[in-house]
Every structure is written in C-alpha cells, then in structure tokens.
Design a protein around this motif. Structure first.
Motif, mmCIF file in Angstrom:
data_model
loop_
_atom_site.group_PDB
_atom_site.id
_atom_site.type_symbol
_atom_site.label_atom_id
_atom_site.label_comp_id
_atom_site.label_asym_id
_atom_site.label_seq_id
_atom_site.Cartn_x
_atom_site.Cartn_y
_atom_site.Cartn_z
ATOM 1 N N TRP A 1 -1.758 12.009 -5.701
ATOM 2 C CA TRP A 1 -1.485 10.552 -5.672
ATOM 3 C C TRP A 1 -2.579 9.770 -4.965
ATOM 4 O O TRP A 1 -2.818 8.615 -5.266
ATOM 5 N N HIS B 1 -4.933 6.344 -8.754
ATOM 6 C CA HIS B 1 -5.308 5.038 -9.328
ATOM 7 C C HIS B 1 -6.671 5.075 -9.999
ATOM 8 O O HIS B 1 -6.961 4.265 -10.868
ATOM 9 N N ILE C 1 3.202 -2.440 -12.889
ATOM 10 C CA ILE C 1 2.136 -2.719 -11.912
ATOM 11 C C ILE C 1 1.150 -3.751 -12.472
ATOM 12 O O ILE C 1 0.931 -3.815 -13.666
ATOM 13 N N ASN D 1 0.357 -3.784 -6.782
ATOM 14 C CA ASN D 1 1.329 -4.875 -6.621
ATOM 15 C C ASN D 1 1.858 -5.405 -7.954
ATOM 16 O O ASN D 1 1.881 -4.707 -8.949
ATOM 17 N N THR D 2 2.262 -6.673 -7.915
ATOM 18 C CA THR D 2 2.717 -7.354 -9.133
ATOM 19 C C THR D 2 1.893 -8.633 -9.275
ATOM 20 O O THR D 2 1.169 -9.023 -8.359
ATOM 21 N N THR E 1 -0.255 3.804 -2.911
ATOM 22 C CA THR E 1 -0.121 3.866 -4.372
ATOM 23 C C THR E 1 1.343 3.892 -4.834
ATOM 24 O O THR E 1 2.124 4.720 -4.372
ATOM 25 N N GLN E 2 1.663 2.991 -5.769
ATOM 26 C CA GLN E 2 3.012 2.972 -6.358
ATOM 27 C C GLN E 2 2.991 3.920 -7.551
ATOM 28 O O GLN E 2 2.709 3.528 -8.687
ATOM 29 N N SER F 1 -0.981 -1.704 0.179
ATOM 30 C CA SER F 1 -0.012 -0.628 0.434
ATOM 31 C C SER F 1 -0.357 0.612 -0.382
ATOM 32 O O SER F 1 -1.115 0.537 -1.347
#
Ligand SMILES: *Cc1c(COP(=O)(O)O)cnc(C)c1O
Length: 431
Positions: free
Chosen positions: A77, A81, A253, A103-104, A303-304, A301
C-alpha cells in the motif's frame, strides 16, 4: 457520413466498432428485471465487473498481512498510488509525477486553492463561469472569505450573452483582459455540468497567463471524457473526480494535477500532512514538514486503498481501450448520432420539442447533450425511465443524456430515440 435512423444502421455501426466488447466488462442497473440503457455516466459511471474482485483482493491483503500490508505483498500500500499515477497521466495529458490520487474532489479544490489562490490587495479576484457546479461556487466563495474578501467583489462570473445558452471564448477572454490587473486566479470547469460545453481550455489558460494570473481547472466532467493536455497547455493545477466518466464508484477517489513548473516553488502554501512528507524519510517521524517531490507532496493522509483499488481497476480498462484517442473517436460518433436521432424526433413530431443547448461543434463538447424539453419535460423524463432509459433530469427543463464510449452502443442511441418519440407522443396527447 450519412446517418440513418434505423436499427440496421445502428447495428452496423456497432459491428464496426472496435470498442464494442468493452460493454461486457460493466454491470448495468435493472428495472423490473430488464437492463437500463444507461446514459448517465456523466453523473455516476457503471460498475466494472472486476470491482468485486479487486476489493476482495485488498480485503485479503488486509486479512493476510494486516499492518505489514503497507510494505508486504505484491502491491504494498505504501507505493500503491504510483501504479495509479502511471495510468492517470495519459487520461489528463500529464507527466506521472504531476498527478496524484487523493481525497475527494471538492476537498482537493480547496487544497489546491490554498496553494494557488494567493490574493494580494490589488490582484485578488477569481474569474469563473456563471452557473458553475454549486460545490465549486461554495468552495470558491468560502476561500475568498477566508482571505478576508467579499465574494461579491472578488468573484467575477462570466455568463452567456442574452438569448444564448453557452459562453463565447472571446467573451471569456475579453473579461479576463478587462480585469487584467485584478485577477489572481482563473478557475473554470473544463466542461460545464449543465450545458455540456467544453471550454477552449488552451485559449483560456493562455489568456490567464498573459495577464499574470494562475489558471486552474475542475475537470469533473472532462477527465476520462475528452482528451485534455494539461502539461502541454501549461495549466497550473487541476482536479477531478473519478466516479463520473472514470467509473470508480460513488465517492471515488479524486485526482490532482500540479504542473511540473511549480515543483521547485517553496513559496506555495499548502495544508500539510504526513503523507505528503518526503517518502523515504516519512517514517522517521521528524519535526518540520519537507514535501515529497511532485504532486505527491500535496497528499495529507495515508493511502485510501479501497477507493484507489477501484480507480486502479477502472484505469486499467481505459488502458486496454487505448486511452483517450480511440475512446474520443467513438464518443464523438455516438454523441453525433444522439444529436441526429433527437433531430429526427423533432421532425416526426413536427415541431422543435427538444432544443439541444450543448454546442454543435464536437470540439466544444464531450459526451453529454443537454436537451431542453419545451413541454412536459419531467413527465417525459419519467416516461423514459419507465421505458428503461436512464439519463438525468435538471430543473427546470433539461434532460441530460451522455453516451459513454466504453459501454454504450449505437443501438442504445437508436432505441433511445424511438422511446423518446413514443413517450413524447403519449405524454403530449394525454390531456
Ligand atoms: C460532480 C462535481 C463535483 C462533486 O464534488 P465532490 O466533492 O466529488 O462531491 C464538484 N464539482 C463539479 C464541477 C462536479 O461536476
């Protein structure tokens, strides 16, 4: 090409379409057991069939590795990205280091404005399109207030001329030039969500730079829809959501773009977090923020992983399709066919019940057509839904239909025209 309003013609176009099989990679929503013709990919793209598998794989990674998953497994992870960056770059015409998933969308719009909207006492204004998507209006107004300015003074909105539906590039540029000494930031949506107009991004970017302003774009309706060349056009920054034309799922994302030329600028403000810290020293947990190079330095923040896994899977479909060039070619053909078929509906009805406000010029639009229904629009829209055709409705009188080259067919478009004609006759004759 001479377009024809019949099923044989539509089927022949589908037969010749090299992208026709991609539609099998998506799940279509159903109504009374029957699949919709889905023309709403401008709002929420369809689910790729692999979505469950890729999420399952990350759940397995989590189960099997837990915290070690950050560095273990075949796609740790910590670096995940980077796989997305490679695939995002060709979608928006950027270098991989200029883009980053995080993020969004509205959050990223704020974060990028923190860096790129640096108003001074004289040069403090933002110029944007009138009728921008509400979230962008709210974000921009609140940023202006945050800097102590009054939105009424600091925001210049450009509207179409009286009696016109879309903006003229020359009017946008004239407005930029009129306010040359006061504009700090030019910030438009690449494609307007309501009209479907694709602005001349290159010309507007140049006009902004010519007066010494920064130029940013919200590509919510452009990324994955039209071929943009952010690096080549010298755009300063951009952001987009991936759940519309890029099929990454609700709340998917967002992506950001920061032009390479800004990488060395230590004077840019940013709202920092540990994930934007220099990657190879991040876990030293030291005091004093040092940004990672490139767009990655805007991360805040960690990684989502789940939403990124969905976006990754979707980007791999774009890669298999050959990215934007073949997709755009089919998109132009599909949307032109939809325009033609709607014209045929008007002809059959004997009057202009449907007026398309989206520009006729394919270079000034993407997939979407925004169609004003002169009479009983909402009832007709509901009738289309009953007939398994899903577009979307915008008050007071606009039906938006967006054929998506990855999963719509010419047959879809032909059938939509037929349904529109019969539903319109039914509704208009019903009282
Ligand atoms: C869809 C869209 C949004 C949505 O923003 P979120 O933060 O993803 O909810 C914002 N701006 C524009 C122009 C859009 O089209």
């Amino acid at each position: 090409m001479n377009l024809e309003n019949n099923l044989a013609f539509a089927k022949a176009q589908d037969e010749a379409d090299e992208l026709k099989d991609f539609r099998n990679q998506f799940l279509f929503p159903k109504h009374n057991e029957k699949e919709f013709i889905y023309l709403c990919g401008n709002s929420l793209g369809l689910q790729p069939k692999v979505a469950r598998e890729v999420l399952g794989k990350q759940l397995d990674n989590w189960a099997n590795y837990a915290v070690e998953g950050w560095f273990d497994g075949d796609e740790p992870w910590m670096f995940y990205h980077k796989e997305l960056k490679k695939l995002m770059a060709p979608i928006v015409g950027a270098l991989p280091e200029e883009v980053c998933p995080m993020n969004t969308l509205t959050v990223n719009l704020h974060l990028l404005m923190v860096s790129f909207y640096q108003p001074e006492s004289r040069r403090f204004k933002i110029i944007m399109e009138g009728g921008a998507f509400p979230s962008d209006q709210y974000a921009i107004e609140s940023q202006v207030r945050f800097h102590g300015f009054d939105p009424k003074e600091a925001i210049i909105e450009v509207f179409p001329r009286d009696g016109e539906d879309i903006l003229r590039t020359e009017d946008i540029i004239a407005k930029i030039e009129e306010n040359a000494d006061e504009i700090a930031l030019v910030l438009f949506g690449g494609i307007n969500y309501y009209t479907g107009q694709w602005y001349d991004m290159q010309a507007i970017t140049k006009a902004g730079h010519d007066i010494g302003a920064i130029v940013g774009w919200d590509l919510a309706h452009a990324a994955g829809n039209v071929p943009v060349k952010l690096h080549h056009w010298d755009v300063d920054f951009a952001c987009w959501c991936s759940y519309k034309y890029q099929n990454s799922g609700p709340g998917g994302i967002s992506g950001i773009f920061v032009h390479q030329k800004h990488f060395g600028n230590a004077g840019l403000n940013r709202f920092a977090g540990w994930w934007g810290y220099q990657e190879n020293k991040r876990f030293k947990m030291e005091k004093g923020f040092v940004a990672e190079a490139g767009a990655d330095g805007w991360q805040i923040s960690c990684t989502q992983v789940m939403p990124m896994a969905l976006y990754h899977a979707s980007l791999q479909i774009f890669e298999k399709a050959g990215f934007m060039v073949p997709l755009r070619e089919k998109s132009i053909a599909l949307t032109s066919y939809l325009e033609f078929v709607i014209g045929e509906v008007n002809k059959d009805l004997g009057f202009e019940q449907y007026k398309i406000i989206t520009p006729k010029n394919p270079n000034a639009r993407g997939a979407q057509l925004s169609i004003i229904a002169k009479e009983k629009g909402k009832q007709i829209f509901d009738g289309l839904v009953e007939n398994h055709i899903l577009g979307d409705w915008r008050e007071p009188d606009v039906i938006r239909l967006s054929p998506i080259p990855l999963y719509n067919s010419f047959e879809d478009i032909y059938l939509t025209g037929q349904a529109l004609l019969s539903v319109t006759k039914e509704v208009l004759n019903s009282n």
